[in-house]
Design an enzyme around this catalytic site. Sequence first.
Site, mmCIF file in Angstrom:
data_model
loop_
_atom_site.group_PDB
_atom_site.id
_atom_site.type_symbol
_atom_site.label_atom_id
_atom_site.label_comp_id
_atom_site.label_asym_id
_atom_site.label_seq_id
_atom_site.Cartn_x
_atom_site.Cartn_y
_atom_site.Cartn_z
ATOM 1 N N PRO A 1 0.849 -1.203 0.000
ATOM 2 C CA PRO A 1 0.000 0.000 0.000
ATOM 3 C C PRO A 1 0.882 1.249 0.000
ATOM 4 C CG PRO A 1 -0.072 -1.079 2.148
ATOM 5 C CD PRO A 1 0.824 -1.915 1.299
ATOM 6 N N ASP B 1 5.696 2.527 2.479
ATOM 7 C CA ASP B 1 4.805 1.386 2.694
ATOM 8 C C ASP B 1 3.952 1.721 3.922
ATOM 9 O OD1 ASP B 1 3.646 -1.031 3.447
ATOM 10 O OD2 ASP B 1 5.405 -2.226 2.886
ATOM 11 N N HIS B 2 2.678 1.918 3.683
ATOM 12 C CA HIS B 2 1.826 2.407 4.766
ATOM 13 C C HIS B 2 1.579 1.334 5.838
ATOM 14 C CE1 HIS B 2 -0.477 5.345 6.705
ATOM 15 N NE2 HIS B 2 -1.266 5.746 5.742
ATOM 16 N N ARG B 3 1.958 0.088 5.548
ATOM 17 C CA ARG B 3 1.838 -0.948 6.591
ATOM 18 C C ARG B 3 2.873 -0.721 7.683
ATOM 19 N NH1 ARG B 3 2.678 -6.099 2.865
ATOM 20 N NH2 ARG B 3 4.312 -4.679 2.177
ATOM 21 N N ILE C 1 4.916 2.452 7.786
ATOM 22 C CA ILE C 1 5.179 3.864 8.067
ATOM 23 C C ILE C 1 3.864 4.653 8.029
ATOM 24 C CG2 ILE C 1 6.319 5.922 7.132
ATOM 25 C CD1 ILE C 1 8.427 3.819 6.002
#
Length: 463
Positions: free
Chosen positions: A261, A435-437, A439
């Site tokens: 993501p 990577d929104h998982r 950060i």
Amino acid sequence: MATIEVKVPDIGDFKDVEVIEVLVKPGDRVEVEQSLITVESDKASMEIPSSSAGVVKSLKVKIGDKLSKGSTVLELEEAAGANAAAAAQAPAAPETPAAAAEPAAATHPAPAEPAPIEAEAGTAPSDAAAVSGPAPAPARHAPPAASLMGNGADAVVVKPHASPSVRRFARELGVDLSLVRGSGPKQRILHDDVREWVKGVVAQAGAPAAGAAPSGGGAALGLIPWPQIDFASFGPIETKPLARIRRISAANLHRNWVMIPHVTNHEEADITALEDLRVQLNRENEKQGIKVTMLAFLMKACVAALQKFPEFNASLDGESLVLKRYWHIGFAADTPNGLVVPVIRDADRKGVLELARETAALAAKAREGKLAPSEMQGGTFTITSLGGIGGTSFTPIINAPEVAILGVSRSAMRPVWDGSAFQPRLMLPLSLSYDHRVIDGAAAARFNVYLSQLLADFRRAVL
Ligand code: CAO
């Protein structure tokens, strides 16, 4: 009903080659040219086909046996009349003196030729592309072999170690074998590894196998099929196969884009003073042939930011975050063969001049297609600079298994309000994809602001 001994035909210079796969069992019905076993030498693997049609009566080999020309593979019970017709259709063996001397030749049709020899790891041409490591996921994914970003690249692709039947199986499923970790001897990729890889990809992301054609790609995501259009009906067209590096990088980019993501944070850095320093340094070092571009400063500044925000210098491993205590910075290089990502090792221990020298040398090597796989491995963070070309911002795709990438666009003079007047300042656009998982948006904004402050006052980068 005649019993036929099927022997290893003339397989060229190969002697004492090891049996690595037995593809049939007693009771199986086999056809002429059907593969019976796979053998492997140091450099290649090949399938030995049946010279006759019939039912397998007994196997004379097992995995690990060493075979040479003339070794018996198995006994077949010939089905009445089967081989008369088959022999008429089967391609004759090459007329070699060795084949002519084959004593069993009289009892069965000429042996079919073995399947084409496939080169294995280590024999791949140096211009091949190596793929980057996968996004964190299925257990049998390959480790980061090398980077090509589109990187994935591997610009050096060492050909995966797999038998022809496994390669065929992978092709049928659209699986890029360079992404699959082999669990067999010498890391050979087995059928089960391919199956597990596919299961893993589907289970984790609902994504198609890497490298799958767009037409087949959307099914697992529940998307409508890729449009099939006869472009020629609208005007003249030319069809060109994709270059090898592009195909590999496409598979990597596709996987990374689908599985990670992405969010991109945009920031601007005032590099007016830094540009003055850069120009001055270039003047001073002109005689030594060192040219400092913004990239070397960016590397140094990124290392400082990565040290302040360690989760950006990390990789996801299942439910853990692996924080790396080394700072190897990759940079995307545009080459005639496609995009590759050379890696500067231990960038934290190098000064700006050394970073400039090393990036220039690696970029030159990349353009010549001469990067070694080791020069594209181990990256912890990537910078992709389009500053020499143009643009004001873009969305870089993360180079998995890294968790962030910095995109840099072209700097430009802009009027910046200093509280009382507009001042002409040289502004550098920074586009940080993360990577929104791993950060959060706030952390990404802090990272980018910090990076911008370092570039605005480079003394901070050495604190
Ligand atoms: N703003 C303004 N000018 C810039 C700049 C920036 N951000 N970055 C570089 N420049 C200037 C350089 O100073 C140089 O100017 P001079 O020729 O006047 O000295 C010129 O642009 C060319 O620089 P360069 O691109 O050769 O050097 P670099 O160190 O900046 O970059 C490399 C090296 C290998 C990163 C670059 O050549 C390259 O391949 N970039 C493409 C990367 C890419 O394709 N990324 C896309 C990935 S996403 O699909």
